[in-house]
Enzyme design. Structure first.
Site, PDB file in Angstrom:
ATOM      1  N   ASP A  30       0.455  -1.708  -0.535  1.00 21.39           N
ATOM      2  CA  ASP A  30      -0.330   0.163   0.267  1.00 21.39           C
ATOM      3  C   ASP A  30       1.210   1.374  -0.277  1.00 21.39           C
ATOM      4  O   ASP A  30       1.844   1.296   0.921  1.00 21.39           O
ATOM      5  CB  ASP A  30      -0.482  -0.096   1.610  1.00 21.39           C
ATOM      6  CG  ASP A  30      -2.058   0.297   0.977  1.00 21.39           C
ATOM      7  OD1 ASP A  30      -2.346   1.014   0.017  1.00 21.39           O
ATOM      8  OD2 ASP A  30      -2.665   1.473   2.531  1.00 21.39           O
ATOM      9  N   HIS A  47       2.586   3.827  -8.926  1.00 25.32           N
ATOM     10  CA  HIS A  47       2.252   2.213  -8.887  1.00 25.32           C
ATOM     11  C   HIS A  47       3.762   1.612 -10.450  1.00 25.32           C
ATOM     12  O   HIS A  47       4.274   0.845  -9.770  1.00 25.32           O
ATOM     13  CB  HIS A  47       0.783   2.224  -9.964  1.00 25.32           C
ATOM     14  CG  HIS A  47       0.125   2.009  -9.182  1.00 25.32           C
ATOM     15  ND1 HIS A  47       0.052   2.031  -7.511  1.00 25.32           N
ATOM     16  CD2 HIS A  47      -1.022   3.314  -9.559  1.00 25.32           C
ATOM     17  CE1 HIS A  47      -1.586   2.976  -7.810  1.00 25.32           C
ATOM     18  NE2 HIS A  47      -1.807   3.144  -8.483  1.00 25.32           N
ATOM     19  N   LEU A 141      10.996 -21.089  -4.474  1.00 20.82           N
ATOM     20  CA  LEU A 141       9.871 -20.019  -4.355  1.00 20.82           C
ATOM     21  C   LEU A 141       8.135 -20.060  -4.360  1.00 20.82           C
ATOM     22  O   LEU A 141       8.280 -19.985  -5.902  1.00 20.82           O
ATOM     23  CB  LEU A 141      10.625 -18.414  -4.375  1.00 20.82           C
ATOM     24  CG  LEU A 141       9.105 -16.850  -3.836  1.00 20.82           C
ATOM     25  CD1 LEU A 141       8.862 -17.349  -2.547  1.00 20.82           C
ATOM     26  CD2 LEU A 141       9.765 -16.080  -4.489  1.00 20.82           C
TER      27      LEU A 141
HETATM   28  C1  IPE Z   1      -5.474  -2.930  -0.398  1.00 22.75           C
HETATM   29  O1  IPE Z   1      -5.324  -1.687  -0.474  1.00 22.75           O
HETATM   30  C2  IPE Z   1      -5.399  -3.404  -1.117  1.00 22.75           C
HETATM   31  C3  IPE Z   1      -3.904  -3.557  -2.703  1.00 22.75           C
HETATM   32  C4  IPE Z   1      -2.870  -3.404  -1.767  1.00 22.75           C
HETATM   33  C5  IPE Z   1      -4.092  -3.941  -3.289  1.00 22.75           C
HETATM   34  P1  IPE Z   1      -6.105  -0.318  -0.937  1.00 22.75           P
HETATM   35  O2  IPE Z   1      -5.180   0.883  -1.486  1.00 22.75           O
HETATM   36  O3  IPE Z   1      -7.480  -0.972  -1.781  1.00 22.75           O
HETATM   37  O4  IPE Z   1      -7.046  -0.389   0.685  1.00 22.75           O
HETATM   38  P2  IPE Z   1      -7.729   0.569   1.424  1.00 22.75           P
HETATM   39  O5  IPE Z   1      -8.757   0.649   0.319  1.00 22.75           O
HETATM   40  O6  IPE Z   1      -7.142   1.708   2.238  1.00 22.75           O
HETATM   41  O7  IPE Z   1      -8.456  -0.067   2.443  1.00 22.75           O
HETATM   42  C1  IPE Z   2      -1.651   0.622  -3.096  1.00 26.82           C
HETATM   43  O1  IPE Z   2      -1.533   1.720  -3.585  1.00 26.82           O
HETATM   44  C2  IPE Z   2      -1.354  -0.272  -4.646  1.00 26.82           C
HETATM   45  C3  IPE Z   2      -2.610  -0.411  -5.274  1.00 26.82           C
HETATM   46  C4  IPE Z   2      -3.962  -0.944  -4.649  1.00 26.82           C
HETATM   47  C5  IPE Z   2      -3.108  -0.997  -6.925  1.00 26.82           C
HETATM   48  P1  IPE Z   2      -2.282   2.658  -3.397  1.00 26.82           P
HETATM   49  O2  IPE Z   2      -2.762   2.856  -4.735  1.00 26.82           O
HETATM   50  O3  IPE Z   2      -3.936   2.089  -2.560  1.00 26.82           O
HETATM   51  O4  IPE Z   2      -2.154   4.623  -2.601  1.00 26.82           O
HETATM   52  P2  IPE Z   2      -2.468   5.060  -1.740  1.00 26.82           P
HETATM   53  O5  IPE Z   2      -3.285   4.083  -0.588  1.00 26.82           O
HETATM   54  O6  IPE Z   2      -3.624   5.719  -2.570  1.00 26.82           O
HETATM   55  O7  IPE Z   2      -1.022   5.738  -1.357  1.00 26.82           O
HETATM   56 MG    MG Z   3      -4.047   2.399  -0.759  1.00 27.83          MG
END
Ligand code: IPE
Ligand code: IPE
Ligand code: MG
Length: 248
Positions: A30, A47, A141
């Site tokens: 995240d 990303h 792995l």
């Molecule tokens: C969880 O992260 C999903 C992934 C890392 C793929 P999100 O950013 O979507 O989760 P929330 O919305 O903060 O709970």
């Molecule tokens: C995690 O990063 C990746 C995915 C959920 C695909 P986010 O895109 O959720 O990044 P934040 O949480 O908005 O910073």
């Molecule tokens: Mg996120």
């Protein structure tokens, strides 16, 4: 093709990794969006940076000798993001697997997908199916990628399969449900790491998390590196896992 050697016991000791390593590590990657926003960049650039972190962490997991690494790449809820971001993510995932597949294969990595690929764009589906097929007999792995994955959805799917197979109510137990989850055959989940400060599961490996240890770090995913991973594992090793028993 580069082959990455496992760390020796002496090297592991040098990292402070004395004791038994977790067999199965799950990572909720995240913070990509926040990483980009902080740099006044569009979110997809976060990303992209996240994919580079993933590349390094998969290699580290392999060198450490971890048996299974599951990363949360796209949740069933992430479809609610702007389509432009969703497409950018899919494009990056496709690119990652097309580019990395030979090296992963040469290092004995087995690729597993947790989630339903059917609603994914054809390009992603093809790249993933090819990666699974090429690496299916590898014994190193297990690199599991949770893609269009949701823990609740996974349990619903398992229950449906069990009902369709005609099991009687009394014959349904933990083991049968586990065998019908995407993670069937993988080691028990030992450790869940979530980056970027949030302390929630967001529908990740709900069933499997029953006795997993949680380690949260404020580091944003693109900044997560092998040193950070080893720190999380050291934290895991300090925990006393009781599994409901009394430990002297
Ligand atoms: C969880 O992260 C999903 C992934 C890392 C793929 P999100 O950013 O979507 O989760 P929330 O919305 O903060 O709970
Ligand atoms: C995690 O990063 C990746 C995915 C959920 C695909 P986010 O895109 O959720 O990044 P934040 O949480 O908005 O910073
Ligand atoms: Mg996120």
């Amino acid at each position: 093709m580069r082959i990455y050697e496992r760390y020796t016991q002496k090297e592991l000791d040098g990292f402070g990794l004395k004791g038994s390593l977790p067999e199965h590590v799950g990572i909720i990657m995240d913070g990509n969006g926040r990483w980009a926003t902080k740099r006044l960049m569009p979110r997809p650039m976060g990303h992209r940076a996240g994919m580079e972190a993933l590349h390094t962490i998969v290699r580290e997991a392999h060198c450490l000798g971890i048996k299974a690494l599951t990363v949360y790449a796209f949740s069933t809820e992430n479809w609610q993001r702007p389509m432009q971001e969703v497409n950018a993510l899919f494009g990056l995932l496709t690119e990652y697997f097309e580019k990395e597949i030979n090296e992963l294969d040469a290092n004995g990595v087995r690729i597993v997908v947790l989630g339903d690929l059917s609603p994914m764009p054809e390009k992603v589906r093809n790249a993933m199916q090819k990666a699974i097929e090429i690496t299916k007999d590898n014994t190193g792995l297990s690199f599991c990628i949770a893609l269009n994955y949701g823990g609740r959805n996974e349990i619903v799917r398992a229950v449906r399969n069990i009902v369709k197979a005609g099991y009687k109510a009394d014959s349904i137990d933990d083991k049968l449900i586990s065998e019908n989850l995407y993670t069937a055959g993988l080691p028990e989940l030992d450790l869940i790491i979530r980056t970027a400060g949030e302390q929630r599961l967001s529908n990740f490996l709900l069933w499997q998390a029953a006795y997993a240890e949680f380690v949260f770090t404020s580091t944003l995913w693109p900044d997560f590196d092998p040193f950070e991973l080893r720190k999380c594992i050291i934290e895991f090793m300090k925990r006393t896992r009781r599994f409901g028993k009394v430990v002297e």
